[in-house]
Design an enzyme around this catalytic site. Structure first.
Site, PDB file in Angstrom:
ATOM      1  N   LYS A 156       1.000  -1.148   0.353  1.00  0.00           N
ATOM      2  CA  LYS A 156      -0.218  -0.051   0.008  1.00  0.00           C
ATOM      3  C   LYS A 156       0.764   1.056  -0.057  1.00  0.00           C
ATOM      4  O   LYS A 156       1.583   1.629   0.833  1.00  0.00           O
ATOM      5  CB  LYS A 156      -0.907  -0.087   1.224  1.00  0.00           C
ATOM      6  CG  LYS A 156      -2.126   1.227   1.021  1.00  0.00           C
ATOM      7  CD  LYS A 156      -2.830   1.534   2.375  1.00  0.00           C
ATOM      8  CE  LYS A 156      -2.095   2.319   3.341  1.00  0.00           C
ATOM      9  NZ  LYS A 156      -1.751   3.749   2.677  1.00  0.00           N
ATOM     10  N   GLY A 207       7.167   5.376   7.273  1.00  0.00           N
ATOM     11  CA  GLY A 207       6.450   6.420   7.639  1.00  0.00           C
ATOM     12  C   GLY A 207       6.640   6.931   9.090  1.00  0.00           C
ATOM     13  O   GLY A 207       7.854   7.003   9.421  1.00  0.00           O
ATOM     14  N   SER A 208       5.759   7.769   9.614  1.00  0.00           N
ATOM     15  CA  SER A 208       6.044   8.527  10.843  1.00  0.00           C
ATOM     16  C   SER A 208       6.220   7.885  11.982  1.00  0.00           C
ATOM     17  O   SER A 208       5.757   6.504  12.169  1.00  0.00           O
ATOM     18  CB  SER A 208       4.830   9.537  10.755  1.00  0.00           C
ATOM     19  OG  SER A 208       4.010   9.050  11.029  1.00  0.00           O
ATOM     20  N   THR A 266       2.725   6.851  13.559  1.00  0.00           N
ATOM     21  CA  THR A 266       1.922   5.686  12.904  1.00  0.00           C
ATOM     22  C   THR A 266       2.782   4.644  13.016  1.00  0.00           C
ATOM     23  O   THR A 266       2.191   3.461  13.307  1.00  0.00           O
ATOM     24  CB  THR A 266       1.965   5.951  11.325  1.00  0.00           C
ATOM     25  OG1 THR A 266       1.343   7.227  11.151  1.00  0.00           O
ATOM     26  CG2 THR A 266       0.908   4.952  10.709  1.00  0.00           C
ATOM     27  N   GLY A 267       4.037   4.361  13.191  1.00  0.00           N
ATOM     28  CA  GLY A 267       4.711   3.209  13.514  1.00  0.00           C
ATOM     29  C   GLY A 267       4.471   2.665  14.666  1.00  0.00           C
ATOM     30  O   GLY A 267       4.433   1.500  14.911  1.00  0.00           O
ATOM     31  N   GLU A 325      10.654   1.870   9.367  1.00  0.00           N
ATOM     32  CA  GLU A 325      11.758   2.926   8.937  1.00  0.00           C
ATOM     33  C   GLU A 325      10.856   4.344   9.317  1.00  0.00           C
ATOM     34  O   GLU A 325       9.941   4.431   8.572  1.00  0.00           O
ATOM     35  CB  GLU A 325      12.032   2.736   7.331  1.00  0.00           C
ATOM     36  CG  GLU A 325      13.103   1.872   7.197  1.00  0.00           C
ATOM     37  CD  GLU A 325      14.573   2.324   7.682  1.00  0.00           C
ATOM     38  OE1 GLU A 325      14.845   3.475   7.937  1.00  0.00           O
ATOM     39  OE2 GLU A 325      15.358   1.364   7.642  1.00  0.00           O
ATOM     40  N   CYS A 332      13.169  11.808   5.370  1.00  0.00           N
ATOM     41  CA  CYS A 332      13.642  11.392   6.796  1.00  0.00           C
ATOM     42  C   CYS A 332      15.026  11.603   7.085  1.00  0.00           C
ATOM     43  O   CYS A 332      15.405  11.898   8.312  1.00  0.00           O
ATOM     44  CB  CYS A 332      13.386  10.001   6.672  1.00  0.00           C
ATOM     45  SG  CYS A 332      14.350   8.820   5.630  1.00  0.00           S
TER      46      CYS A 332
HETATM   47  P1  NAD Z   1       2.510   8.430   7.698  1.00  0.00           P
HETATM   48  O1  NAD Z   1       3.125   7.694   9.184  1.00  0.00           O
HETATM   49  O2  NAD Z   1       1.446   9.521   7.815  1.00  0.00           O
HETATM   50  O3  NAD Z   1       2.098   7.548   6.512  1.00  0.00           O
HETATM   51  C1  NAD Z   1       2.834   6.347   6.232  1.00  0.00           C
HETATM   52  C2  NAD Z   1       1.943   5.264   5.448  1.00  0.00           C
HETATM   53  O4  NAD Z   1       0.922   4.615   6.602  1.00  0.00           O
HETATM   54  C3  NAD Z   1       1.156   5.774   4.507  1.00  0.00           C
HETATM   55  O5  NAD Z   1       0.844   4.776   3.415  1.00  0.00           O
HETATM   56  C4  NAD Z   1      -0.489   5.879   5.249  1.00  0.00           C
HETATM   57  O6  NAD Z   1      -1.331   5.748   4.440  1.00  0.00           O
HETATM   58  C5  NAD Z   1      -0.297   4.676   6.055  1.00  0.00           C
HETATM   59  N1  NAD Z   1      -1.038   4.702   7.484  1.00  0.00           N
HETATM   60  C6  NAD Z   1      -1.639   5.751   8.023  1.00  0.00           C
HETATM   61  N2  NAD Z   1      -2.376   5.219   9.072  1.00  0.00           N
HETATM   62  C7  NAD Z   1      -2.268   3.859   9.202  1.00  0.00           C
HETATM   63  C8  NAD Z   1      -2.720   2.929  10.046  1.00  0.00           C
HETATM   64  N3  NAD Z   1      -3.602   3.375  11.181  1.00  0.00           N
HETATM   65  N4  NAD Z   1      -2.213   1.835   9.805  1.00  0.00           N
HETATM   66  C9  NAD Z   1      -1.522   1.403   8.628  1.00  0.00           C
HETATM   67  N5  NAD Z   1      -1.047   2.473   7.863  1.00  0.00           N
HETATM   68  C10 NAD Z   1      -1.421   3.630   8.034  1.00  0.00           C
HETATM   69  O7  NAD Z   1       3.814   8.815   7.040  1.00  0.00           O
HETATM   70  P2  NAD Z   1       4.212  10.109   5.552  1.00  0.00           P
HETATM   71  O8  NAD Z   1       3.474  11.326   6.203  1.00  0.00           O
HETATM   72  O9  NAD Z   1       3.620   9.414   4.532  1.00  0.00           O
HETATM   73  O10 NAD Z   1       5.672   9.997   5.730  1.00  0.00           O
HETATM   74  C11 NAD Z   1       6.334  10.944   6.403  1.00  0.00           C
HETATM   75  C12 NAD Z   1       7.012  10.188   7.841  1.00  0.00           C
HETATM   76  O11 NAD Z   1       7.716   9.124   6.998  1.00  0.00           O
HETATM   77  C13 NAD Z   1       8.137  11.013   8.324  1.00  0.00           C
HETATM   78  O12 NAD Z   1       8.142  11.067   9.649  1.00  0.00           O
HETATM   79  C14 NAD Z   1       9.463  10.405   7.496  1.00  0.00           C
HETATM   80  O13 NAD Z   1      10.796  10.953   8.270  1.00  0.00           O
HETATM   81  C15 NAD Z   1       9.179   9.152   7.453  1.00  0.00           C
HETATM   82  N6  NAD Z   1       9.910   8.346   6.335  1.00  0.00           N
HETATM   83  C16 NAD Z   1      10.895   7.542   6.799  1.00  0.00           C
HETATM   84  C17 NAD Z   1      11.886   7.042   6.055  1.00  0.00           C
HETATM   85  C18 NAD Z   1      12.864   6.146   6.528  1.00  0.00           C
HETATM   86  O14 NAD Z   1      13.422   5.319   5.646  1.00  0.00           O
HETATM   87  N7  NAD Z   1      13.300   5.968   7.646  1.00  0.00           N
HETATM   88  C19 NAD Z   1      11.616   7.280   4.555  1.00  0.00           C
HETATM   89  C20 NAD Z   1      10.584   7.973   4.075  1.00  0.00           C
HETATM   90  C21 NAD Z   1       9.869   8.655   5.222  1.00  0.00           C
END
Ligand code: NAD
Length: 517
Positions: free
Chosen positions: A187, A238-239, A242-243, A262, A298
């Site tokens: 996804k 992701g963030s 959410t993680g 990540e 990130c």
């Molecule tokens: P986000 O956490 O808002 O969303 C990430 C993903 O999670 C999306 O696909 C979203 O639809 C999904 N999601 C949202 N709610 C969820 C739930 N309840 N259950 C499962 N999935 C869910 O993050 P974002 O705004 O897309 O990205 C930005 C963040 O990602 C920043 O914190 C950035 O540092 C991090 N990031 C990390 C890396 C890395 O390699 N460490 C790389 C890119 C981005």
């Protein structure tokens, strides 16, 4: 032909076509008919819609992945690698289309997105090479026994990605799970799904049906992946919030899951007074990923810790360097810095800029909306703050946008304490010509990926990831490959070979156990 004209056919293509999910080799809308509008961050205009998957769609995707998995595993690593090769050809043929879709949908400059696609080659070649060289271990024998490891894929892997490198993530992140014989439910971010849905056609052409399944949607679809009983291996980008939620929801599903994360960063760049200032300033801007994704990265060095001896000169040169960056429409060839991904994110980043000024940092340049650009676009002239401290929000929270904060230091230990003072630890960089200081500082910084006199570059094959709340696990290296495999140790009791030989072929005259003659 101007760039705007070049972009037009793509925009028309976006408007005129249906973007469908890929489930079991079929292109489908959401079972409930749900859709989400897609906006162009450069203009704010609605462009098209994508399916909004519900848990019913995720169930179907997992069922398809499960059905396809045994044959995919049985194909063996060479058969799977052949699919990677075909996929790579298709990516190269579709480079321009994918880069333009990311510019239109995500707001990243099109010239940077071409590089994102080119970077995928290293992964498409690298993962099969690693997988072909994969071997188990043989352990020191206890007498009459042989102990060795065998690997098996988990089955169906769930992969959820962030919004900022849409095509690159959709191409590269699934590869280690696929080459090891797992099938996939992926996804992308609901904010930037277009290039992944275009890639669905290429996955479909290169891989057997059901091996790669793509669903689009937000939290509902993501949660259905996370809690699905048949998905034991979850990989998330992701963030941090959410993680954390994913870890909790995975546990609440009642199934033990292998979750790798990540997550975010607020990464320090440490500058010593002996540096070549121009090189360090170049590294600061480059490391911020402003001209790749507006600092929505990130790994961006959003905290720059500069020694007092060179502080004023560094800030002045950094401001002058930022003045040379052109903010503009993402699919314009001359744009260095595009718009941020959405109106909501634009408001969030501007909220941080306001808080920086309110809390006493000095706004050296930028921070406004540049003139002459579409009114509805989410543009922010990169903001440079000086005199930042860790008690300011801009000094300690991940902004994920074009905001750079420069800290002043003169005491080494206090600087290291400040650099390590957050609960994030993804990347860091150290800038000095003194090797001993460079390595001492690299060692002292609590981060997973540290550059010396460089920034932002990833080297495929070296483990990428972070400490503290920035990650669990490492990606982009052999370490990651092994995390898509269950490890099994097989103990074989060999018994006494002499007795077995005597029983099978009779006793040989003069034979001696253990003789090498
Ligand atoms: P986000 O956490 O808002 O969303 C990430 C993903 O999670 C999306 O696909 C979203 O639809 C999904 N999601 C949202 N709610 C969820 C739930 N309840 N259950 C499962 N999935 C869910 O993050 P974002 O705004 O897309 O990205 C930005 C963040 O990602 C920043 O914190 C950035 O540092 C991090 N990031 C990390 C890396 C890395 O390699 N460490 C790389 C890119 C981005």
């Amino acid at each position: 032909m101007t760039t705007a004209q070049a972009a037009d056919p793509i925009a028309a293509h976006v408007r005129s076509r249906d973007f469908k999910m890929l489930i079991g080799g079929s292109f489908v809308g959401s079972a409930d008919g749900g859709v989400r509008p897609v906006f162009d961050p450069s203009t704010g205009e609605a462009l098209t819609e994508i399916p909004l998957a519900s848990s019913r769609d995720v169930q179907a995707a997992v069922a398809a992945a499960q059905e396809a998995q045994p044959a995919w595993e049985a194909l063996g690593v060479r058969g799977r690698a052949a699919c990677f090769e075909r996929f790579g050809e298709l990516i190269r043929e579709n480079r321009e289309r994918l880069a333009m879709l990311d510019a239109i949908d995500c707001g990243n400059p099109v010239k940077a997105m071409r590089i994102d696609i080119d970077i995928c080659d290293a992964y498409l070649d690298g993962w099969p090479a690693f997988a072909k060289s994969l071997a188990g271990d043989v352990y020191p024998a206890s007498p009459g026994n042989l102990h060795y490891t065998a690997h098996r894929p988990y089955g169906v892997v769930g992969r959820i990605t962030a919004f900022n490198h849409p095509a690159m993530f959709a191409i590269t992140r699934p590869l280690p799970s696929l080459i090891t014989g797992n099938t996939l439910v992926m996804k992308p971010s609901d904010e930037t799904s277009l290039s992944t849905l275009a890639l669905a056609e290429l996955f479909d052409e290169a891989f057997p049906p059901g091996v790669v399944n793509i669903v689009t949607g937000g939290a509902e679809a993501g949660d259905a992946i996370v809690t699905h009983p048949r998905i034991k291996r979850l990989a998330f980008t992701g963030s941090v919030p959410t993680g954390l939620l994913i870890q909790r929801r995975a546990a609440e599903s009642g199934h033990v899951k292998h979750v790798s994360l990540e997550l975010g960063g607020k990464n320090p760049m440490v500058v010593f007074p002996d540096v070549d200032l121009d090189l360090a300033v170049e590294g600061a801007v480059h490391g911020m990923n402003l001209d790749v994704c507006q600092g929505q990265s990130c790994g961006s060095n959003s905290r720059i810790l500069v020694h007092a001896k060179i502080y004023d000169e560094f800030v002045a040169r950094l401001a002058a360097k930022l003045d040379t960056y052109r903010v503009g429409v993402a699919y314009d060839e001359s744009t260095d810095v595009g718009p941020v991904v959405s109106k909501a994110h634009w408001e969030r980043v501007n909220g941080y800029i306001e808080s920086g000024e309110r809390e006493g940092a000095t706004l050296v340049r930028g921070g406004g909306r540049p003139d002459g650009l579409p009114r509805g676009g989410h543009f922010i002239d990169p903001a440079l703050f000086a005199d930042v401290t860790s008690d300011m929000r801009i000094g300690r929270e991940e902004i994920f946008g074009p905001v750079m904060s420069v800290f002043r230091w003169d005491d080494y230990d206090a600087m290291i304490a400040e650099a390590n003072g957050l609960d994030l630890g993804l990347t860091a960089s150290v800038w000095t010509n003194d090797l001993a200081i460079a390595h001492k500082t690299a060692d002292a910084l609590d981060a997973g990926y540290v550059w010396i006199n460089d920034s932002t570059r990833h080297y495929f094959g070296t483990p990428f990831g972070g400490s503290k709340n920035s990650a669990i696990g490492r990606e982009e290296s052999k370490d990651e490959l092994l995390t898509y495999l269950e490890h099994k140790v097989v103990h074989t009791r060999l018994g006494d070979a002499r007795t077995s030989l005597d029983r099978l072929i009779g006793r040989q005259e003069g034979s001696q156990e253990g003789s090498t003659a």
